[in-house]
Motif scaffolding. Structure first.
Motif, PDB file in Angstrom:
ATOM      1  N   THR A   5       0.856  -1.184   0.000  1.00  0.00           N
ATOM      2  CA  THR A   5       0.000   0.000   0.000  1.00  0.00           C
ATOM      3  C   THR A   5       0.899   1.243   0.000  1.00  0.00           C
ATOM      4  OG1 THR A   5      -0.209  -0.484   2.371  1.00  0.00           O
ATOM      5  CG2 THR A   5      -2.101  -0.940   1.013  1.00  0.00           C
ATOM      6  N   THR A  63      -4.749  14.106  -4.556  1.00  0.00           N
ATOM      7  CA  THR A  63      -5.852  13.909  -5.504  1.00  0.00           C
ATOM      8  C   THR A  63      -6.194  15.197  -6.245  1.00  0.00           C
ATOM      9  OG1 THR A  63      -7.505  14.425  -3.826  1.00  0.00           O
ATOM     10  CG2 THR A  63      -6.931  12.107  -4.093  1.00  0.00           C
ATOM     11  N   GLN A  75      -6.808   2.533   2.254  1.00  0.00           N
ATOM     12  CA  GLN A  75      -5.935   2.274   1.121  1.00  0.00           C
ATOM     13  C   GLN A  75      -6.156   0.829   0.713  1.00  0.00           C
ATOM     14  OE1 GLN A  75      -1.862   3.698   1.000  1.00  0.00           O
ATOM     15  NE2 GLN A  75      -2.256   4.900   2.836  1.00  0.00           N
ATOM     16  N   TYR A  76      -5.890   0.560  -0.548  1.00  0.00           N
ATOM     17  CA  TYR A  76      -6.078  -0.790  -1.064  1.00  0.00           C
ATOM     18  C   TYR A  76      -4.768  -1.463  -1.346  1.00  0.00           C
ATOM     19  CZ  TYR A  76     -10.892   0.209  -1.342  1.00  0.00           C
ATOM     20  OH  TYR A  76     -12.152   0.527  -0.983  1.00  0.00           O
ATOM     21  N   HIS A  91     -12.735   3.641  -5.820  1.00  0.00           N
ATOM     22  CA  HIS A  91     -11.327   3.482  -5.457  1.00  0.00           C
ATOM     23  C   HIS A  91     -10.532   4.373  -6.397  1.00  0.00           C
ATOM     24  CE1 HIS A  91     -13.135   0.158  -3.603  1.00  0.00           C
ATOM     25  NE2 HIS A  91     -12.465  -0.833  -4.122  1.00  0.00           N
ATOM     26  N   LEU A  92      -9.809   5.316  -5.859  1.00  0.00           N
ATOM     27  CA  LEU A  92      -9.104   6.278  -6.695  1.00  0.00           C
ATOM     28  C   LEU A  92      -7.647   5.855  -6.835  1.00  0.00           C
ATOM     29  CD1 LEU A  92      -9.821   8.902  -8.069  1.00  0.00           C
ATOM     30  CD2 LEU A  92      -9.154  10.110  -6.014  1.00  0.00           C
ATOM     31  N   SER A  93      -7.203   5.604  -8.066  1.00  0.00           N
ATOM     32  CA  SER A  93      -5.814   5.159  -8.283  1.00  0.00           C
ATOM     33  C   SER A  93      -4.899   6.355  -8.414  1.00  0.00           C
ATOM     34  CB  SER A  93      -5.725   4.341  -9.570  1.00  0.00           C
ATOM     35  OG  SER A  93      -6.322   3.114  -9.373  1.00  0.00           O
ATOM     36  N   SER A 100      -0.553   4.582  -4.829  1.00  0.00           N
ATOM     37  CA  SER A 100      -1.552   4.077  -3.883  1.00  0.00           C
ATOM     38  C   SER A 100      -2.941   4.105  -4.517  1.00  0.00           C
ATOM     39  CB  SER A 100      -1.548   4.928  -2.602  1.00  0.00           C
ATOM     40  OG  SER A 100      -1.630   6.288  -2.943  1.00  0.00           O
ATOM     41  N   ILE A 101      -3.813   3.352  -3.900  1.00  0.00           N
ATOM     42  CA  ILE A 101      -5.232   3.403  -4.275  1.00  0.00           C
ATOM     43  C   ILE A 101      -5.967   3.790  -3.002  1.00  0.00           C
ATOM     44  CG2 ILE A 101      -7.169   2.115  -5.235  1.00  0.00           C
ATOM     45  CD1 ILE A 101      -5.134   0.082  -6.315  1.00  0.00           C
ATOM     46  N   HIS A 153      -9.577   5.445  -0.881  1.00  0.00           N
ATOM     47  CA  HIS A 153     -11.034   5.581  -0.862  1.00  0.00           C
ATOM     48  C   HIS A 153     -11.377   6.387   0.383  1.00  0.00           C
ATOM     49  CE1 HIS A 153     -15.011   3.496  -2.077  1.00  0.00           C
ATOM     50  NE2 HIS A 153     -15.302   4.567  -1.362  1.00  0.00           N
ATOM     51  N   TYR A 183      -9.327  13.306 -12.723  1.00  0.00           N
ATOM     52  CA  TYR A 183     -10.176  12.609 -11.751  1.00  0.00           C
ATOM     53  C   TYR A 183     -11.629  12.918 -12.060  1.00  0.00           C
ATOM     54  CZ  TYR A 183      -5.750  12.259  -9.458  1.00  0.00           C
ATOM     55  OH  TYR A 183      -4.452  12.001  -9.199  1.00  0.00           O
TER      56      TYR A 183
END
Ligand code: FAD
Length: 520
Positions: free
Chosen positions: A129, A144, A162-163, A285-287, A291-292, A294, A361
């Motif tokens: 992550t 972002t 985070q993903y 989920h924002l790449s 990192s990804i 949310h 975005y």
């Protein structure tokens, strides 16, 4: 080195320095951390490198409390453990989650969030992550290029998940284990008993079985139990040859305090005429570069303290978008109410122009969106409850061992706490004109039927300074047993509302450091 235990001779005795039982997120992390040291490590894994139904059946068990997922479907029994199907949602516990809160029975870890911070940072790398910046709104606004929600009543605040890709520990770290000359991983090796001295003060060995193959023993200086929070108590309880109540169970705590994160799908609905206020991080989920993320909502510490509430987290899901076209004409009856609310809100609070989210975005809000119909997802904290527990069933598995029996219990207080926080979200969104939130929970202490867990098993060998309140101490060593440690979410004293695996990995890294610096 990875071997198949089915090729060992019957009654083999393996002597080693450290025996780790279970090769999931916790077991693999510890073995990797200690790879290359002069410690001989034996990593015992019940499954193979791939899913096998016969081994998975060893996870079958009984559910006796409120509805829960069948015990053979809510975890996976092969190399990599349940990370072979985890979702990758990561978030640390927050500092208040570690505190003794006089309104949450049995709360208070013997360690603080600050104690875990250096390990959380390292856990970010293990889980692949991004930066360890979860509650840093300004940081993520910069990353972002989008403004987070204006929230000013001091009731709720934005946090970030985070993903992980998600990291499948078995495949991602298999090579590390294969190449570690001091690690001997044995597959198809199910530990069936933890043997202790007569007094129970020391583990003297492990009995290990294979399905249809040889049985053997492992003798080590130190042992780590890392089989997950349902299986950890099962193995301690079934190891009752010298200790009739089970290993480490002098105070009848093993298996008690089972906790989950109750999830209530559709805990609230929302109609908004300001879709642009909810930047893409809140709705998907924002790449980003590394990192990804949310964005989600949690109660402020001030609200939790003032109103004596338990932790919760909310995500926003978009059910539908209002455009000029779909607002024209007759709406189906079930949509009419949402549309009426939308029109009402639009009249009260007309959409404003905005310069965010910026280019790049821009998939939210979609072109032409005048508003949106949303639903909230939630996960919340249940207070530790000694009657919510794992015990042994009368049923036996293919190796002749008693299966696990889960009795998951939630309290009215847990529900009332969640209810109050849902209303805080509604109050804050209403005050900011962000949307009309319609809480879906009743005002009583009854949990809705659709309440489920999150596959997060916690608390069954909890951590406490006192052996009367916990099974393990602050170093994850079992109270009263000189050489037995436990890794995984069974040691969680309380569960907060954060998915457990990042904390499991952080605690595993901390335990590995502890073992590295202490020879006994
Ligand atoms: C569908 C699903 C989705 C999930 N999503 C998320 C998520 O998004 N975020 C998150 O944080 N968590 C998530 N989780 C939870 C996450 O998978 C677990 O927290 C994590 O895998 C636990 O790690 P562990 O090492 O303690 O146990 P496990 O990963 O379960 O590993 C235990 C290992 O022990 C082995 N074992 C068991 N018994 C024995 C025995 N007697 N002898 C030898 N070996 C044994 C098993 O085969 C297994 O390999 C999810 C879980 C599920 C089921």
């Amino acid at each position: 080195m990875i071997e198949d235990a089915r090729r060992l001779s019957e009654d083999t005795l393996i002597e080693t320095d450290l025996a780790i039982i279970g090769a999931g997120a916790a077991g693999i992390t510890i073995a990797r951390e200690l790879a290359g040291t002069d410690m001989r490590i034996c990593l015992l894994e019940s499954g193979g490198l791939e899913f096998e139904q016969d081994t998975q059946n060893l996870y079958d068990g009984e559910n006796g409390g409120r509805w829960y997922f069948p015990l053979d479907t809510c975890r996976l029994r092969y190399f990599g453990g349940s990370t072979n199907h985890w979702g990758g949602w990561c978030r640390p516990l927050t500092p208040i989650d570690f505190e003794a809160r006089d309104w949450v029975p049995y709360s208070g870890w013997p360690i603080t969030r600050a104690d875990l911070d250096p390990y959380y940072e390292r856990a970010q790398t293990v889980t692949e992550t991004g930066p360890f910046r979860y509650d840093a709104t300004a940081f993520w606004e910069e990353q972002t290029g989008a403004k987070m929600l204006p929230l000013s009543l001091g009731l709720i605040t934005t946090t970030f998940f985070q993903y992980s890709p998600p990291t499948r520990f078995g495949t991602r770290y298999r090579k590390d284990i294969e190449q570690a000359t001091n690690v001997r991983a044995l597959l198809h090796a199910t530990v069936t008993e933890i043997e202790t001295s007569e007094t129970g003060a020391e583990v003297t060995g492990l009995r290990v079985a294979t399905l249809g193959g040889p049985s053997f023993r492992v003798r080590a200086h130190r042992y780590i139990l890392a089989t997950g929070a349902i299986e950890n108590p099962r193995l301690l309880l079934q190891s009752n040859r010298t200790q009739p109540a089970g290993v480490g169970n002098t105070h009848d705590l093993v298996g008690r305090f089972f906790m989950e994160h109750p999830h209530v799908p559709g805990v609230a609905g929302m109609v908004t005429s300001r879709p642009e206020a909810f930047n893409a991080a809140y709705t998907q989920h924002l790449s980003l570069a590394d990192s990804i993320v949310h964005a989600a909502l949690i109660p402020t510490d001030a609200l939790l303290r003032r109103e004596r509430l338990q932790q919760a987290v909310f995500t926003i899901g978009v059910m539908g978008v209002y455009t000029a076209e779909n607002l024209a004409g007759e709406a189906p009856a079930d949509q009419q109410r949402a549309r009426d609310i939308f029109n009402l809100q639009r009249d009260l609070d007309p959409p404003r122009t905005t310069d965010h989210p910026p280019a790049g975005y821009n998939d939210w809000p979609p072109a032409g969106a005048l508003g949106a119909n949303c639903t909230f997802g939630c996960a919340c904290e249940q207070a530790p409850n000694p009657d919510s527990r794992v015990t042994l069933s009368d049923e036996r598995d293919a190796l002749g061992l008693p299966r696990a029996r889960l009795d998951w219990r939630l309290s009215e207080a847990d529900k009332l706490s969640l209810n109050r926080i849902v209303r805080a979200v509604a109050d804050e969104f209403g005050a900011q004109g962000l949307g009309r939130v319609r809480p879906a929970l009743s005002d009583d202490g009854n949990w809705p039927e659709q309440t489920i867990g999150g596959y997060h098993h916690m608390g069954t060998t909890r951590m406490a300074d006192s052996p009367e309140l916990g099974v393990v101490d602050a170093n994850c060593k079992v109270h009263g047993v000189a050489n037995l440690y436990i890794a995984g979410s069974s040691v969680f004293t309380t569960g907060g509302a954060s998915n457990p695996t990042l904390t499991i990995v952080a605690l595993a890294l901390r335990l590995a450091d502890h073992l590295r610096t202490r020879s006994s």
